[in-house]
Scaffold this motif. Structure first.
Motif, PDB file in Angstrom:
ATOM      1  N   THR A  16       6.409  -3.860   3.986  1.00 32.30           N
ATOM      2  CA  THR A  16       5.323  -4.623   3.395  1.00 32.30           C
ATOM      3  C   THR A  16       4.887  -3.949   2.104  1.00 32.30           C
ATOM      4  O   THR A  16       4.611  -2.747   2.092  1.00 32.30           O
ATOM      5  CB  THR A  16       4.114  -4.694   4.351  1.00 32.30           C
ATOM      6  OG1 THR A  16       4.483  -5.411   5.527  1.00 32.30           O
ATOM      7  CG2 THR A  16       2.940  -5.397   3.696  1.00 32.30           C
ATOM      8  N   THR A  17       4.855  -4.701   1.024  1.00 28.26           N
ATOM      9  CA  THR A  17       4.381  -4.155  -0.245  1.00 28.26           C
ATOM     10  C   THR A  17       4.032  -5.307  -1.179  1.00 28.26           C
ATOM     11  O   THR A  17       4.135  -6.479  -0.805  1.00 28.26           O
ATOM     12  CB  THR A  17       5.440  -3.223  -0.874  1.00 28.26           C
ATOM     13  OG1 THR A  17       4.860  -2.527  -1.968  1.00 28.26           O
ATOM     14  CG2 THR A  17       6.662  -3.995  -1.352  1.00 28.26           C
ATOM     15  N   SER A  18       3.628  -4.985  -2.398  1.00 25.99           N
ATOM     16  CA  SER A  18       3.313  -6.026  -3.372  1.00 25.99           C
ATOM     17  C   SER A  18       4.580  -6.534  -4.034  1.00 25.99           C
ATOM     18  O   SER A  18       5.633  -5.895  -3.978  1.00 25.99           O
ATOM     19  CB  SER A  18       2.366  -5.469  -4.439  1.00 25.99           C
ATOM     20  OG  SER A  18       3.045  -4.511  -5.233  1.00 25.99           O
ATOM     21  N   ASP A  19       4.469  -7.676  -4.691  1.00 29.67           N
ATOM     22  CA  ASP A  19       5.638  -8.215  -5.387  1.00 29.67           C
ATOM     23  C   ASP A  19       6.090  -7.299  -6.515  1.00 29.67           C
ATOM     24  O   ASP A  19       7.276  -7.182  -6.806  1.00 29.67           O
ATOM     25  CB  ASP A  19       5.343  -9.613  -5.921  1.00 29.67           C
ATOM     26  CG  ASP A  19       4.240  -9.628  -6.978  1.00 29.67           C
ATOM     27  OD1 ASP A  19       3.209  -8.971  -6.755  1.00 29.67           O
ATOM     28  OD2 ASP A  19       4.398 -10.313  -8.004  1.00 29.67           O
ATOM     29  N   THR A  63       5.275  -9.581   1.278  1.00 28.57           N
ATOM     30  CA  THR A  63       4.392  -9.214   0.176  1.00 28.57           C
ATOM     31  C   THR A  63       2.921  -9.456   0.485  1.00 28.57           C
ATOM     32  O   THR A  63       2.066  -9.088  -0.308  1.00 28.57           O
ATOM     33  CB  THR A  63       4.757  -9.989  -1.107  1.00 28.57           C
ATOM     34  OG1 THR A  63       4.710 -11.399  -0.846  1.00 28.57           O
ATOM     35  CG2 THR A  63       6.151  -9.615  -1.578  1.00 28.57           C
ATOM     36  N   GLN A  64       2.611 -10.080   1.628  1.00 24.06           N
ATOM     37  CA  GLN A  64       1.214 -10.288   2.005  1.00 24.06           C
ATOM     38  C   GLN A  64       1.073 -10.094   3.503  1.00 24.06           C
ATOM     39  O   GLN A  64       1.752 -10.749   4.284  1.00 24.06           O
ATOM     40  CB  GLN A  64       0.739 -11.696   1.628  1.00 24.06           C
ATOM     41  CG  GLN A  64       0.698 -11.950   0.133  1.00 24.06           C
ATOM     42  CD  GLN A  64       0.064 -13.283  -0.198  1.00 24.06           C
ATOM     43  OE1 GLN A  64      -0.729 -13.823   0.562  1.00 24.06           O
ATOM     44  NE2 GLN A  64       0.415 -13.826  -1.343  1.00 24.06           N
ATOM     45  N   VAL A  77      -5.570 -10.464 -10.243  1.00 22.17           N
ATOM     46  CA  VAL A  77      -4.619 -10.491  -9.140  1.00 22.17           C
ATOM     47  C   VAL A  77      -5.345 -10.017  -7.882  1.00 22.17           C
ATOM     48  O   VAL A  77      -5.780  -8.870  -7.796  1.00 22.17           O
ATOM     49  CB  VAL A  77      -3.399  -9.586  -9.416  1.00 22.17           C
ATOM     50  CG1 VAL A  77      -2.428  -9.644  -8.233  1.00 22.17           C
ATOM     51  CG2 VAL A  77      -2.700 -10.020 -10.701  1.00 22.17           C
ATOM     52  N   PRO A 136      -4.419 -10.090  -3.909  1.00 22.22           N
ATOM     53  CA  PRO A 136      -3.302 -10.435  -3.014  1.00 22.22           C
ATOM     54  C   PRO A 136      -3.593 -11.496  -1.968  1.00 22.22           C
ATOM     55  O   PRO A 136      -2.739 -12.314  -1.672  1.00 22.22           O
ATOM     56  CB  PRO A 136      -2.967  -9.083  -2.371  1.00 22.22           C
ATOM     57  CG  PRO A 136      -3.326  -8.091  -3.419  1.00 22.22           C
ATOM     58  CD  PRO A 136      -4.564  -8.641  -4.083  1.00 22.22           C
ATOM     59  N   LEU A 137      -4.788 -11.511  -1.409  1.00 26.98           N
ATOM     60  CA  LEU A 137      -5.117 -12.524  -0.403  1.00 26.98           C
ATOM     61  C   LEU A 137      -6.119 -13.540  -0.927  1.00 26.98           C
ATOM     62  O   LEU A 137      -6.666 -14.334  -0.167  1.00 26.98           O
ATOM     63  CB  LEU A 137      -5.655 -11.854   0.868  1.00 26.98           C
ATOM     64  CG  LEU A 137      -4.679 -10.906   1.569  1.00 26.98           C
ATOM     65  CD1 LEU A 137      -5.352 -10.220   2.739  1.00 26.98           C
ATOM     66  CD2 LEU A 137      -3.443 -11.656   2.040  1.00 26.98           C
ATOM     67  N   THR A 194      -2.388 -14.607  -6.468  1.00 22.48           N
ATOM     68  CA  THR A 194      -2.165 -13.707  -5.332  1.00 22.48           C
ATOM     69  C   THR A 194      -1.047 -12.697  -5.568  1.00 22.48           C
ATOM     70  O   THR A 194      -0.863 -11.794  -4.761  1.00 22.48           O
ATOM     71  CB  THR A 194      -1.832 -14.519  -4.067  1.00 22.48           C
ATOM     72  OG1 THR A 194      -0.695 -15.352  -4.337  1.00 22.48           O
ATOM     73  CG2 THR A 194      -3.019 -15.381  -3.660  1.00 22.48           C
ATOM     74  N   THR A 195      -0.275 -12.848  -6.644  1.00 22.00           N
ATOM     75  CA  THR A 195       0.788 -11.897  -6.949  1.00 22.00           C
ATOM     76  C   THR A 195       0.777 -11.552  -8.431  1.00 22.00           C
ATOM     77  O   THR A 195       0.293 -12.327  -9.261  1.00 22.00           O
ATOM     78  CB  THR A 195       2.181 -12.455  -6.594  1.00 22.00           C
ATOM     79  OG1 THR A 195       2.498 -13.552  -7.466  1.00 22.00           O
ATOM     80  CG2 THR A 195       2.241 -12.917  -5.143  1.00 22.00           C
TER      81      THR A 195
END
Length: 305
Positions: free
Chosen positions: A102-105, A132-133, A197, A199-200, A226-227
């Motif tokens: 799990t990580t960011s884009d 990514t989320q 940005v 994420p959620l 969100t990304t």
């Protein structure tokens, strides 16, 4: 239910039937026929005195009892895997297992090509699933035994972590933006519209907003995405600004004609952690994956923390 009267072999069927909510797909995971999977579902319904999966149109949906059983069944499966792994030498070249990351884009974009190459060469039997989320990171890592590459602020009590690399935030704009040259004061920086940005999409303020408000210069956020990738076209095609990690923004400056400028207010460096659930601390497969991620970070030239 009397545990001594329950066949623990049924846990595997329970796990796959509840996860898939589909008899044929569960049968495929179990390596049995759909008819055998249907019979297993019938036995489980008797064992738990609950229909578990009920028809809604053409689909099967989980009952409330089934939803409550999903996590315990998954945990039993993970524990069984660890039980049989004890004492068995781990060889990534021959092992078959699933890796959740799990990580960011923006981190995925930087690391995924190298991580994919290393996995393909050293662990061809590994299945990589990248997200990514993840709203509840601690729960997800506990249930799936994965790892996360997240900011320092995302630490949770039931996770173990170590610093992986550091980054810094910069102001990103189109190349022909009026702020692309000359001194960028706080006043000039906050006069323009901003892309945030989140994420959620649960916030309308970022870390920089606290600093700007202390200086008496709140900014005006007019777009929330969100990304990090979604922020780029909103910058490229307008005079909006965005505060993004340098490592991500720098990878797109030439192709998209973007300009990076230092922020007019000092922000702490962005510390990225490699995090995992404490229950996986001594899992040899897990430790191997953590080492591979660290190697990928070094290979792409990210600054060690």
């Amino acid at each position: 239910m009397n545990l001594s009267a329950f066949d623990l072999n049924h846990v595997r069927a329970l796990h796959h039937l509840l996860e898939e909510a589909h008899v044929t797909r569960a049968a495929r995971k179990l390596g049995i026929t759909p008819a055998a999977a249907s019979n297993a579902l019938h036995r489980l319904r008797v064992d738990f005195d609950d229909p578990l999966l009920v028809r809604n149109g053409r689909a099967l949906v989980r009952t409330q009892r089934a939803e409550s059983l999903r996590v315990p069944a998954r945990e039993v499966m993970l524990a069984a895997g660890r039980l049989f792994d004890q004492g068995r030498p781990f060889d990534p070249a021959t092992a078959t297992w699933e890796i959740y990351v799990t990580t960011s884009d923006r981190v995925a974009e930087l690391l995924l090509p190298t991580l994919d190459r290393l996995l393909g060469a050293r662990a061809p039997g590994a299945l990589l699933t990248l997200r990514t989320q993840t709203p509840d990171l601690g729960t997800f890592l506990r249930e799936h035994g994965g790892i996360a590459i997240v900011p320092d602020i995302a630490k949770e009590r039931d996770l173990r972590s170590q610093r992986l690399f550091v980054d810094e935030f910069v102001c990103v704009m189109r190349g022909a933006h009026p702020l692309a040259t000359g001194r960028m004061s706080l006043k000039r920086f906050t006069e323009w519209e901003h892309v945030l940005v989140a994420p959620l999409a649960q916030s309308r303020r970022g870390g920089i907003d606290v600093l700007l408000e202390k200086e008496g210069f709140p900014r005006r956020v007019t777009r929330v995405v969100t990304t990090f990738s979604l922020a780029l076209p909103l910058i490229q095609g307008s005079d909006r600004l965005a505060v993004l990690p340098r490592s991500f923004a720098a990878a797109h400056t030439k192709a998209l004609g973007l300009e990076l400028r230092p922020l007019p207010v000092a922000m702490p460096p962005l510390e990225m952690l490699l995090a995992w659930h404490l229950g996986n601390e001594s899992d040899p497969k897990h430790a191997w994956v953590r080492g591979l991620v660290q190697e990928a970070v070094r290979a792409v030239g990210l600054e060690p923390a």
